[in-house]
Motif scaffolding. Structure first.
Motif, short mmCIF file in Angstrom:
data_model
loop_
_atom_site.label_atom_id
_atom_site.label_comp_id
_atom_site.label_asym_id
_atom_site.label_seq_id
_atom_site.Cartn_x
_atom_site.Cartn_y
_atom_site.Cartn_z
N THR A 170 13.19 10.35 9.18
CA THR A 170 14.05 9.61 8.27
C THR A 170 15.45 9.53 8.87
O THR A 170 16.00 10.55 9.29
CB THR A 170 14.13 10.31 6.89
N THR A 171 16.00 8.33 8.92
CA THR A 171 17.32 8.14 9.51
C THR A 171 17.98 6.89 8.95
O THR A 171 17.32 6.02 8.39
CB THR A 171 17.21 8.03 11.05
N LYS A 172 19.31 6.81 9.13
CA LYS A 172 20.02 5.58 8.84
C LYS A 172 20.74 5.11 10.09
O LYS A 172 21.75 4.41 10.02
CB LYS A 172 21.00 5.77 7.67
N SER A 173 20.22 5.50 11.25
CA SER A 173 20.84 5.16 12.52
C SER A 173 19.96 4.25 13.35
O SER A 173 18.74 4.45 13.45
CB SER A 173 21.13 6.44 13.32
N ALA A 174 20.58 3.27 13.99
CA ALA A 174 19.86 2.38 14.90
C ALA A 174 19.55 3.07 16.23
O ALA A 174 18.80 2.53 17.05
CB ALA A 174 20.67 1.11 15.14
N LEU A 175 20.13 4.25 16.46
CA LEU A 175 19.90 4.97 17.72
C LEU A 175 18.43 5.33 17.91
O LEU A 175 17.99 5.56 19.04
CB LEU A 175 20.77 6.23 17.75
N ILE A 176 17.66 5.35 16.84
CA ILE A 176 16.25 5.70 16.95
C ILE A 176 15.51 4.76 17.90
O ILE A 176 14.54 5.15 18.54
CB ILE A 176 15.58 5.70 15.56
N THR A 177 15.98 3.54 18.04
CA THR A 177 15.30 2.59 18.94
C THR A 177 15.41 3.01 20.40
O THR A 177 14.65 2.52 21.24
CB THR A 177 15.86 1.17 18.76
N ARG A 178 16.34 3.87 20.71
CA ARG A 178 16.44 4.41 22.08
C ARG A 178 15.16 5.10 22.49
O ARG A 178 14.78 5.11 23.68
CB ARG A 178 17.61 5.41 22.14
N ASP A 179 14.45 5.70 21.52
CA ASP A 179 13.28 6.51 21.82
C ASP A 179 11.97 5.78 21.61
O ASP A 179 10.91 6.39 21.42
CB ASP A 179 13.31 7.78 20.95
N LEU A 180 12.01 4.46 21.67
CA LEU A 180 10.78 3.69 21.50
C LEU A 180 9.74 4.01 22.58
O LEU A 180 8.54 3.88 22.35
CB LEU A 180 11.09 2.19 21.52
N ASP A 181 10.20 4.43 23.75
CA ASP A 181 9.25 4.77 24.82
C ASP A 181 8.41 5.98 24.46
O ASP A 181 7.31 6.16 24.99
CB ASP A 181 9.99 5.02 26.14
N ILE A 182 8.90 6.81 23.55
CA ILE A 182 8.12 7.96 23.06
C ILE A 182 7.39 7.59 21.77
O ILE A 182 6.22 7.91 21.59
CB ILE A 182 9.05 9.17 22.79
N LEU A 183 8.09 6.91 20.87
CA LEU A 183 7.55 6.62 19.54
C LEU A 183 6.38 5.64 19.59
O LEU A 183 5.41 5.79 18.83
CB LEU A 183 8.65 6.08 18.64
N ALA A 184 6.45 4.62 20.43
CA ALA A 184 5.39 3.60 20.46
C ALA A 184 4.04 4.20 20.86
O ALA A 184 3.03 3.96 20.18
CB ALA A 184 5.78 2.46 21.38
N PRO A 185 3.95 4.99 21.96
CA PRO A 185 2.67 5.61 22.29
C PRO A 185 2.18 6.58 21.20
O PRO A 185 0.97 6.67 20.95
CB PRO A 185 2.97 6.36 23.59
N MET A 186 3.10 7.28 20.54
CA MET A 186 2.68 8.16 19.45
C MET A 186 2.15 7.35 18.28
O MET A 186 1.16 7.74 17.64
CB MET A 186 3.86 9.03 19.01
N ALA A 187 2.77 6.22 18.00
CA ALA A 187 2.31 5.38 16.90
C ALA A 187 0.92 4.84 17.17
O ALA A 187 0.11 4.68 16.24
CB ALA A 187 3.29 4.23 16.69
N ALA A 188 0.62 4.54 18.42
CA ALA A 188 -0.71 4.04 18.78
C ALA A 188 -1.79 5.07 18.48
O ALA A 188 -2.96 4.72 18.30
CB ALA A 188 -0.74 3.65 20.26
N LYS A 189 -1.40 6.34 18.40
CA LYS A 189 -2.34 7.42 18.07
C LYS A 189 -2.22 7.84 16.59
O LYS A 189 -2.80 8.85 16.19
CB LYS A 189 -2.06 8.64 18.96
N ASN A 190 -1.46 7.08 15.82
CA ASN A 190 -1.23 7.40 14.41
C ASN A 190 -0.57 8.77 14.25
O ASN A 190 -0.96 9.58 13.42
CB ASN A 190 -2.54 7.37 13.62
N LEU A 191 0.47 8.99 15.06
CA LEU A 191 1.15 10.28 15.05
C LEU A 191 2.59 10.20 14.54
O LEU A 191 3.26 11.23 14.46
CB LEU A 191 1.16 10.87 16.47
N VAL A 192 3.06 9.02 14.20
CA VAL A 192 4.46 8.92 13.79
C VAL A 192 4.66 7.85 12.72
O VAL A 192 3.98 6.81 12.73
CB VAL A 192 5.38 8.62 15.01
N ARG A 193 5.56 8.14 11.79
CA ARG A 193 6.03 7.18 10.81
C ARG A 193 7.54 7.32 10.73
O ARG A 193 8.09 8.41 10.90
CB ARG A 193 5.44 7.46 9.42
#
Length: 364
Positions: A170-193
């Motif tokens: 949970t965040t109100k920061s756009a900085l989270i998009t910096r970590d898309l290289d980690i979040l996207a592969p995790m999302a493909a495994k249903n590991l992140v929301r």
């Protein structure tokens, strides 16, 4: 101190540019309270306060949650205090535990946990560890401005990805998009929301209420970028402050849906302990014409008080005003297609990777 006891030369709390709290709000554990008096030498403009960061050498990092009204059972926070400076932040009273003030200290004297990635890795390797989604951003924002330099949240995500461990952010920061290289592969495994908090679409109100958080447009852009990368996103229209931003509820959710959000929620403003006088001071400074009305509406949602801590009711309140906000939320979610639950994460993928010193099995 009653109105009759206030000295004639009483000095109102200062407004510090770029900060959300009006005044320091004395630590509730202190035996003495300070009252500022005007000696005739007070400058017209208070100089900006610099952010100070100290370090906490905690011996553990995962916090087990026992509250029945929380959608997660364990959480992790890499920072104490939050530079976003949201005037309404319910976490401000936690700074008192460290001998600091919940007001300006909370947003200027921050505490980071540099050992968090190591402690997390050690915790996940313990034989008795039971996997369950880990919540980031439950107390202070994991992507507040100092994260840009320290990168502790990113390091924690790297550990979670290494173990295929589910996580909700949970965040109100756009900085989270910096970590898309980690979040996207995790999302493909249903590991992140991810849940992005959007309090208002009014840029002026956002700047005054949340002075160092991302602008509303940047938060919506973050929802779009996360969605395009395959990361499921919820939009949180939180907190809802009756008489201040509650009229925007449907517009906020519509903007989130347009950006790609799949689910929505809203939480009533929470004003525990020192937060209530801080929020009242903010209202008197920035919205004096409606301060009494806003405070009255909040009390109508909390049985005559400015905060109600009862589990099951503290997030949504009670009474006609709270019920109306809840009904509007339900109808807007249904109308905009934001009623798809997004917190069902996969815990079956969790696996402890070999440590550098581990020997390979003879039969592997």
């Amino acid at each position: 101190m009653s109105a009759a006891e206030i000295p004639s030369d009483f000095l109102p709390p200062p407004v510090v540019k770029g900060r959300g709290a009006i005044g320091s709000a004395d630590n509730r554990y202190e035996k003495l309270a300070r009252v500022a008096l005007d000696d005739g030498w007070t400058p017209e403009e208070v100089p900006p306060l610099r952010t100070e960061v100290s370090f906490d050498r905690s011996k553990s990092i995962i916090v087990q949650q026992t509250a029945l009204d929380l959608p997660f059972s364990q959480s992790l926070n890499v920072y104490r205090g939050c530079e976003h400076g949201c005037a309404y932040c319910f976490a401000r009273p936690t700074h008192a535990y460290w001998g600091l003030a919940p007001g300006l200290d909370f947003e200027t004297k921050l505490i980071a946990k540099p050992d968090a990635p190591r402690l997390l890795r050690e915790a996940l390797r313990r034989p008795r560890y039971t996997v369950a989604p880990l919540a980031l951003g439950t107390n202070t924002d994991p992507y507040q401005p100092i994260e840009r330099g320290l990168g502790l949240t990113r390091q924690v995500l790297e550990v979670l990805a290494e173990f295929d461990h589910p996580v909700g952010i949970t965040t109100k920061s756009a900085l989270i998009t910096r970590d898309l290289d980690i979040l996207a592969p995790m999302a493909a495994k249903n590991l992140v929301r991810v849940a992005i908090s959007v309090t208002t679409l009014d840029r002026t109100l956002a700047r005054e209420l949340e002075p160092r958080a991302a602008t509303p447009s940047r938060r919506l852009e973050a929802i779009r970028l996360l969605t395009e990368a395959g990361v499921p996103v919820a939009i949180f229209a939180s907190p809802m402050i009756p008489g201040l931003n509650d009229a925007e509820l449907e517009a906020i959710l519509a903007a989130g849906a347009e950006a790609g959000a799949r689910w929505a929620s809203a939480i009533l403003i929470r004003l525990p302990m020192e937060v209530a006088p801080l929020m009242e001071a903010w209202l008197r400074q920035y919205r004096p014409d409606r301060a009494d009305r806003v405070l009255s509406l909040i009390r109508q949602c909390c049985e005559g008080q400015l905060y109600k801590a009862k589990p099951g009711e503290r997030f949504r309140g009670t009474g006609p005003v709270a019920e109306m906000i809840g009904q509007r939320l339900r109808l807007a979610r249904l109308k905009l297609g934001l009623d798809t639950p997004v917190w069902d994460l996969d815990c079956t993928r969790f696996a402890v990777p070999p440590a550098p010193a581990d020997q390979f099995s003879l039969f592997s």
